[in-house]
Design a protein around this motif. Structure first.
Motif, short mmCIF file in Angstrom:
data_model
loop_
_atom_site.label_atom_id
_atom_site.label_comp_id
_atom_site.label_asym_id
_atom_site.label_seq_id
_atom_site.Cartn_x
_atom_site.Cartn_y
_atom_site.Cartn_z
N MET A 29 0.84 -1.19 0.00
CA MET A 29 0.00 0.00 0.00
C MET A 29 0.88 1.24 0.00
O MET A 29 1.81 1.36 0.81
CB MET A 29 -0.92 0.03 1.23
N ALA A 30 0.64 2.15 -0.97
CA ALA A 30 1.35 3.42 -1.03
C ALA A 30 0.40 4.53 -0.59
O ALA A 30 -0.75 4.59 -1.04
CB ALA A 30 1.82 3.68 -2.45
N TRP A 31 0.87 5.40 0.32
CA TRP A 31 0.02 6.43 0.91
C TRP A 31 0.50 7.81 0.52
O TRP A 31 1.67 8.02 0.19
CB TRP A 31 0.04 6.32 2.43
N SER A 32 -0.37 8.77 0.59
CA SER A 32 0.00 10.16 0.36
C SER A 32 0.85 10.67 1.52
O SER A 32 0.96 10.03 2.57
CB SER A 32 -1.26 11.03 0.21
N ASP A 33 1.48 11.84 1.32
CA ASP A 33 2.34 12.41 2.36
C ASP A 33 1.51 12.79 3.60
O ASP A 33 0.28 12.85 3.56
CB ASP A 33 3.05 13.65 1.83
N HIS A 34 2.25 13.07 4.68
CA HIS A 34 1.65 13.52 5.94
C HIS A 34 0.70 12.48 6.54
O HIS A 34 -0.27 12.81 7.23
CB HIS A 34 0.87 14.84 5.75
N LEU A 35 0.99 11.21 6.30
CA LEU A 35 0.13 10.14 6.82
C LEU A 35 0.09 10.13 8.35
O LEU A 35 -0.93 9.81 8.96
CB LEU A 35 0.61 8.79 6.29
N ALA A 36 1.23 10.50 8.95
CA ALA A 36 1.32 10.45 10.42
C ALA A 36 0.33 11.42 11.07
O ALA A 36 -0.13 11.19 12.20
CB ALA A 36 2.73 10.77 10.86
N SER A 37 -0.03 12.50 10.40
CA SER A 37 -0.99 13.44 10.99
C SER A 37 -2.41 12.91 10.94
O SER A 37 -3.27 13.35 11.70
CB SER A 37 -0.91 14.79 10.27
N VAL A 38 -2.66 11.97 10.02
CA VAL A 38 -3.98 11.35 9.95
C VAL A 38 -4.08 10.17 10.93
O VAL A 38 -5.09 9.99 11.62
CB VAL A 38 -4.29 10.89 8.52
N PHE A 39 -3.01 9.37 11.01
CA PHE A 39 -2.95 8.22 11.94
C PHE A 39 -1.83 8.44 12.94
O PHE A 39 -0.77 7.79 12.87
CB PHE A 39 -2.71 6.92 11.16
N PRO A 40 -1.99 9.34 13.90
CA PRO A 40 -0.86 9.72 14.77
C PRO A 40 -0.38 8.62 15.69
O PRO A 40 0.79 8.60 16.09
CB PRO A 40 -1.41 10.90 15.56
N ASP A 41 -1.25 7.68 16.06
CA ASP A 41 -0.87 6.67 17.04
C ASP A 41 -0.62 5.30 16.43
O ASP A 41 -0.47 4.31 17.16
CB ASP A 41 -1.99 6.54 18.09
#
Length: 564
Positions: A29-41
């Motif tokens: 699975m390839a994700w867009s940037d800033h993924l950590a802000s959507v799934f922080p934990d």
């Protein structure tokens, strides 16, 4: 200068969204940037492939693959759209993130899903609203317990399981005693605090698997699984003690609360939810009548069951008699105590049976009142009495009405319609109401009396002396006639107490210019006493008991009043 447009991934992240592409063949699975802000934990490695991501999903891990398998390949090269919802979290101690995923999948050479592209969006707020709506649809908003609909559904399921597995359960109705008094004394907000506190006290004393729900305003339903008859007694005392043990603190001060319980063993004595509820209701009423704060358990009762069969039969007979016009009148004379001339006749209800027998008022009225049929009987009696007055212009008649009828707006509308349809009838009609009604509802009764007197009718208080109505209330009501209870009249020759009581009533009524009727006059000696004391009218065995024969001349043709 035009403002710079941020990258699409930045915009998505600011909206709590992320885009992805999922290669099903490699499971990457390839994700867009800033993924950590959507799934922080959530660790990034858990989002690297479909298998790892599915381990985060609840309640059904396979929701994504199932969604692709259930979609139809109708869109061809344009991709097949889908939309799903699920929750994700990295561990059981972490909060759930609720996700709405939407996208398209594209088929490979074999027609099966090969690649997926889409967007995930954090949707905690909407999911919380949906959960709240579901909760409100199932639970009582005040106490948080099951509402009546879902309580009854749970009871039906419990009975079905008990029958299948041959186990024993119990259904209880717990009723808060005198809640109406709390409403009147402190207000509904304080009563709500009491209801919530009682629910909490019951809840803390439940076992695992027991079910609690709010059945109605002051009643809770309780399903106790795997509960024997002996267990019921112990549990009931535990609940009652818990409710009455401490006062309920409220903004208006401490409030003392008790509750009563009615219970039934299921499926032993109730094979359906309706039967369980009816029998628990019955025993709760028994408990409240015996003593507030008590417990009653439903048990078979041969006499009660026989009486119910009689009630069902009599109900059918009364309704059939009304439909067949077999409710008739008998007329008992009320005479002037001096001249012994008839002043008016009291109309007493009779019911002709198919076998030729006739049921008297004492056989009909109590049952009709108990079974809620008395208003139908009183409506028919009113029609018959008005019809008789219309066809016999020289007669005066009185009729008794049930306490419930005095509050029946339909009866009031009927008499108004009949009075207008038959001018001159109202002035020859006397309406008798019982003393107990005058005591309990004096303000409402005053309005009822005022309307009747406005038509020109007179009002009599029946069975006076059996209750505690003051003469002040009689004046307040504008009563025209007092009928002294025959229980005091029949023994005046032999009882000094009864003589003193009756003579005092007559003297007070005369001073207030209220006419008096002595009922149950049995002998000439009593009649002479009553005359000498100033009693205006007498009736009873000495004068003549009720008869279906009309002692006055009447035309052969019956004239019925206009329908209301």
């Amino acid at each position: 200068m035009k403002p710079a447009i941020p990258p699409a991934s930045t915009i998505l992240a600011s909206l709590g969204q992320a885009a992805f592409v999922w290669d099903i063949a490699t499971d990457e699975m390839a994700w867009s940037d800033h993924l950590a802000s959507v799934f922080p934990d959530i660790p990034m490695e858990a989002l690297a492939n479909g298998a790892a991501f599915s381990n985060l999903i609840e309640p059904v891990r396979s929701v994504r693959t199932e969604a692709l398998g259930h979609s139809s390949l109708a869109h061809g090269a344009e991709g097949v759209p889908y939309r799903i919802e699920y929750g994700v979290r990295a561990s059981t101690s972490a909060p759930v993130l609720w996700i709405e995923e939407s996208g398209c999948w594209f088929a490979g050479a074999d027609g099966k899903p090969a690649r997926v592209q889409g967007i995930v969006r954090i949707d905690n707020e909407r999911h919380a609203r949906d959960e709240q709506l579901v909760k409100l649809s199932r639970h009582d908003p005040l106490t948080g317990e099951l509402n009546r609909t879902h309580l009854i559904a749970s009871l039906a399921e419990t009975i079905e399981e008990a029958v299948r597995f041959r186990s024993s359960c119990a259904f209880m109705l717990i009723g808060i005693d005198h809640l109406a008094r709390i409403n009147d004394a402190f207000g509904f907000d304080v009563a709500d605090v009491v209801i919530s506190e009682v629910a909490a006290r019951i809840r803390t004393r439940l076992r695992g698997g027991d079910v609690l729900g709010r059945f109605s305003g002051n009643k809770f339903g309780l399903i106790l699984k795997n509960c024997t008859v002996d267990d019921m007694n112990v549990a009931a005392e535990r609940f009652l003690a818990g409710i009455r043990g401490e006062v309920v603190p409220t903004k208006s001060g401490p409030v003392s609360v008790t509750a009563s319980i009615g219970a039934v063993s299921v499926p032993r004595y109730a094979r359906s939810a309706d039967e369980a509820i009816n029998r628990a209701h019955e025993t709760l009423d028994m408990a409240k009548r015996r003593r507030a704060g008590s417990f009653s358990m439903w048990r078979p009762n041969v006499e009660r069951d026989a009486q119910r069969r009689v009630n069902i039969r009599v109900t059918d007979e009364i309704v059939t008699a009304l439909n067949d016009r077999r409710i008739v009148m008998a007329f008992e004379p009320v005479v002037d105590s001096r001249s012994r001339n008839a002043s008016f006749y009291e109309c007493l209800v009779r019911m002709e049976q198919n076998d030729g027998q006739v049921l008297l008022a004492p056989d009909i009225v109590p049952v009709a009142e108990k079974l809620g049929l008395i208003h139908m009987v009183d409506h028919r009696v009113l029609e018959l009495v008005v019809a008789e007055l219309a066809r016999s212009p020289n007669v005066r008649l009185s009729l008794n009405i049930s306490p419930d009828t005095t509050m029946d707006p339909d009866w009031s509308a009927s008499i108004e319609s009949l009075m207008r349809a038959h001018p001159g009838v109202a002035e020859r009609l006397i309406v008798e109401i019982t003393e107990t009604v005058a005591i309990q509802d004096i303000d409402d009764i005053r309005g009822f009396v005022t309307r009747l007197k406005g038509f020109g009718s007179r009002i009599a208080i029946d069975d006076f002396g059996a209750g505690y109505t003051s003469f002040r209330n009689l004046r307040k009501l504008g009563v025209d006639i007092v009928k002294i209870d025959g229980a005091f009249v029949q023994n005046i020759v032999r009882s000094a107490d009864d003589r003193a009581f009756v003579q005092t009533l007559i003297d007070l009524a005369r001073r207030l210019e209220i006419k008096t009727v002595a009922e149950w006059v049995q002998d000439e000696e009593s009649a002479v006493m009553l005359r000498d004391w100033g009693c205006d009218f007498i009736q009873g065995r000495l004068i003549g008991l009720a008869s279906s024969q009309r002692p006055w001349d009447s035309p052969p043709e019956t004239i019925l009043p206009a329908a209301s």
